[in-house]
Each structure stands twice: as structure tokens, then as C-alpha cells.
Design a protein around this motif. Structure first.
Motif, PDB file in Angstrom:
ATOM      1  N   ALA A 193      35.627  42.687  30.247  1.00 21.86           N
ATOM      2  CA  ALA A 193      36.231  44.019  30.307  1.00 21.86           C
ATOM      3  C   ALA A 193      37.753  43.926  30.305  1.00 21.86           C
ATOM      4  O   ALA A 193      38.445  44.738  29.659  1.00 21.86           O
ATOM      5  CB  ALA A 193      35.744  44.755  31.556  1.00 21.86           C
ATOM      6  N   ALA A 194      38.284  42.931  31.004  1.00 21.83           N
ATOM      7  CA  ALA A 194      39.744  42.757  31.026  1.00 21.83           C
ATOM      8  C   ALA A 194      40.265  42.383  29.644  1.00 21.83           C
ATOM      9  O   ALA A 194      41.310  42.895  29.207  1.00 21.83           O
ATOM     10  CB  ALA A 194      40.117  41.674  32.041  1.00 21.83           C
ATOM     11  N   ILE A 196      38.846  43.111  26.758  1.00 28.08           N
ATOM     12  CA  ILE A 196      38.706  44.278  25.876  1.00 28.08           C
ATOM     13  C   ILE A 196      39.859  45.250  26.080  1.00 28.08           C
ATOM     14  O   ILE A 196      40.338  45.885  25.133  1.00 28.08           O
ATOM     15  CB  ILE A 196      37.346  44.968  26.120  1.00 28.08           C
ATOM     16  CG1 ILE A 196      36.212  44.061  25.634  1.00 28.08           C
ATOM     17  CG2 ILE A 196      37.277  46.320  25.424  1.00 28.08           C
ATOM     18  CD1 ILE A 196      34.834  44.571  25.969  1.00 28.08           C
ATOM     19  N   ASP A 197      40.329  45.349  27.322  1.00 24.82           N
ATOM     20  CA  ASP A 197      41.461  46.237  27.617  1.00 24.82           C
ATOM     21  C   ASP A 197      42.794  45.646  27.177  1.00 24.82           C
ATOM     22  O   ASP A 197      43.843  46.280  27.383  1.00 24.82           O
ATOM     23  CB  ASP A 197      41.513  46.529  29.114  1.00 24.82           C
ATOM     24  CG  ASP A 197      40.361  47.427  29.553  1.00 24.82           C
ATOM     25  OD1 ASP A 197      39.804  48.128  28.687  1.00 24.82           O
ATOM     26  OD2 ASP A 197      40.025  47.423  30.749  1.00 24.82           O
ATOM     27  N   GLY A 198      42.775  44.456  26.595  1.00 21.19           N
ATOM     28  CA  GLY A 198      44.000  43.875  26.061  1.00 21.19           C
ATOM     29  C   GLY A 198      44.675  42.871  26.965  1.00 21.19           C
ATOM     30  O   GLY A 198      45.798  42.431  26.678  1.00 21.19           O
ATOM     31  N   THR A 204      43.957  37.963  32.824  1.00 19.10           N
ATOM     32  CA  THR A 204      42.539  37.963  33.190  1.00 19.10           C
ATOM     33  C   THR A 204      42.300  37.123  34.442  1.00 19.10           C
ATOM     34  O   THR A 204      41.528  37.507  35.331  1.00 19.10           O
ATOM     35  CB  THR A 204      41.692  37.420  32.026  1.00 19.10           C
ATOM     36  OG1 THR A 204      41.910  38.227  30.864  1.00 19.10           O
ATOM     37  CG2 THR A 204      40.218  37.425  32.383  1.00 19.10           C
TER      38      THR A 204
END
Length: 296
Positions: A193-194, A196-198, A204
Motif C-alpha cells: 500500500a505504501a 502504491i501511494d508512491g 516504506t
């Protein structure tokens, strides 16, 4: 009537069994608590003897070593000599610099290495992880001669930097092995998820760090204790008066013909105080971190 009698009999039997089980549990609990109290007293008693005798005169230490200081035996002259005859303040500062510097450097490097070894699936990752586990079993003192030669070639002999580097190398294998168990337990969904959020890899890792905080506390505790108490490497790598640590500075109160026992016990008491305070404050995190790391 017969059915009612049987039901009453069964209920009485069950009640009796439950009462016996509770009594057995209480007896077992009392035995365990009694043994723990005995072990605690065995561990604490020598420390109390050292602290009490540090406030006595030398004759009182040998005549009544287990008695409390009274008006005739009480003395703080030992503590006065610690600060006047010795270099305790400088020794204390050096120990703090070496311990804190080594602990911080160990935490930073171990965190980066453990995250990389658990996150990136490369062929040599298990080999590197096994290499660090092997480092736990091999005492670093076996390499004292190569360490001295390396420090001489780097012009780091008789410096605190040499101690920080050696202690960091000594602490890294256990720290990495322990932190790897925590990073493996972090859900992959959090890291994905981290990303994917860039978030980059470093970002991360910082997002994951709060989830491995017990492991970080355990590593810090395990790292600080042997560094603060070590005598071998300060004696070899930093023996000069300006670079002496607390454990090495204590030796100046022990001579061939005269032993200043009040000053010696006073220095030991002052030297152990910070570790005792830190362990009392962070004992829960320390035990939780080690137990969870072993369980994983």
C-alpha cells in the motif's frame, strides 16, 4: 428420586474436583512465586551488598560486610576519592559516548540490513543471513590481533572511534537476526500500500518501523549492556587516561599493595546505576521484544 439423587451426586463430585483443581493451581502458583522470589533475592543480594559497603569505611567492610552502615561505619570518603583521585567524570563521559554511539549505529545499520534481507528476494540473501547467524556463534575476541592491526593501519588506536566501530561490528549479527524476525512478520499489504501511494523504499521502511518497535527496544537493550560492561577492548584499544571507560577506570582503585575498597565499590555503584535505571524503565519493552522475537 433416583435421577435426582444421581444428579446431586454428580454435581457434588464435579464441585469437589473443581475445588481440588483450584487448590492444586493455588499451590502451584505459590511454589512458582516462591521460587521466583528466591531467584530475585539471589540476584539482588550481591548488588545490595556492594551498594551498602560503598558507604562504609574499609575496616567496617571486612568486619561486618552484611551489616547496615551506622554512625561508626558510615562514610562517603570512597565516593569523594572516586571524583578527586580518579577521573570518573571523564570515564563516565567516554562510556556514554561509546555506548550511545555504538547502539545508535547498530540500530541504523541493523534496521537497513534486516529490511533488505527480508524484503528483496535475491539468491544470496539466505547466505548473507546465515553469515550473520554464524557471527553470533563466533566471539569477536578471537579476532583481537587482526582488529589491532586494522586500527593501527587506520590510525585509530587509542581513540573512542575504534571502540565504537568494534562494538558495532560485535553487535550487528544478533541485532540483524533479531530484527529479521520482526520484518518477516510485517504484513505485505502494508508495504504494498505504501509503494502504491508512491513511497520509496526508504519511506516504506520508515512506515513499517513502528510495527517493529519492540524489536528495536530489545536490540538497544541487548547492545548496551555488554558494551557498557566490557573491559577487554577498552584495555587494548583505548587505554590512555583521557579515553578510559568506566570499567577501565575502576581498575585504578585496585593496586598490588593497596586496594581502596570504598572507592572501588563506589565506582562500581555509580557505573551500574544508569544500566539499572534503563532496565527498570524499559524492562517491559525488553522482555516483550525478546519473547516475541523468539516466538516468531
Amino acid at each position: 428420586m433416583t435421577a435426582t439423587t444421581n444428579a446431586v451426586t454428580q454435581t457434588t463430585t464435579q464441585t469437589t474436583k473443581m475445588a481440588k483443581t483450584r487448590a492444586s493451581d493455588r499451590a502451584g502458583t505459590l511454589v512458582v512465586h516462591g521460587l521466583l522470589i528466591v531467584f530475585a533475592l539471589v540476584a539482588i543480594a550481591p548488588i545490595l551488598v556492594i551498594v551498602l559497603n560503598s558507604f562504609k569505611t574499609t575496616p567496617a567492610i571486612f568486619e561486618h560486610p552484611f551489616a547496615l552502615p551506622d554512625s561508626g561505619s558510615f562514610s562517603v570518603a570512597g565516593y569523594e576519592r572516586v571524583f578527586t583521585r580518579g577521573h570518573f567524570v571523564d570515564n563516565y563521559r567516554n562510556s556514554l559516548i561509546v555506548t550511545v554511539g555504538s547502539t545508535v549505529l547498530t540500530l541504523v545499520l541493523a534496521t537497513l540490513a534486516a529490511f533488505a534481507l527480508t524484503e528483496y528476494k535475491v539468491r544470496f540473501a539466505p547466505l548473507v543471513g546465515g553469515f550473520f547467524v554464524l557471527g553470533i556463534m563466533l566471539p569477536i575476541r578471537l579476532g583481537t590481533v587482526p582488529i589491532i592491526e586494522t586500527m593501527i593501519s587506520w590510525n585509530l588506536m587509542d581513540t573512542l572511534v575504534a571502540l565504537v566501530l568494534v562494538y558495532t561490528a560485535m553487535s550487528l549479527p544478533l541485532a540483524i537476526a533479531l530484527l529479521m524476525t520482526y520484518f518477516r512478520a510485517v504484513p505485505s499489504a502494508v508495504k504494498e500500500a505504501a509503494r502504491i501511494d508512491g513511497a520509496g523504499e526508504l519511506r516504506t521502511m520508515t512506515i513499517v518501523l513502528p510495527m517493529v518497535r519492540p524489536g528495536l527496544a530489545a536490540v538497544a537493550s541487548v547492545t548496551m549492556l555488554p558494551i557498557w560492561n566490557d573491559l577487554w577492548f577498552p584495555l587494548i584499544l583505548a587505554p590512555s587516561a583521557e579515553n578510559q571507560t568506566v570499567t577501565l577506570g575502576v581498575q585504578q582503585f585496585v593496586g598490588q599493595f593497596l586496594n581502596d575498597y570504598p572507592a572501588l565499590l563506589g565506582a562500581l555503584t555509580l557505573g551500574a546505576t544508569p544500566l539499572v535505571v534503563l532496565f527498570v524503565v524499559f524492562s517491559r519493552q525488553f522482555i516483550q521484544g525478546l519473547s516475541q522475537g523468539i516466538g516468531k
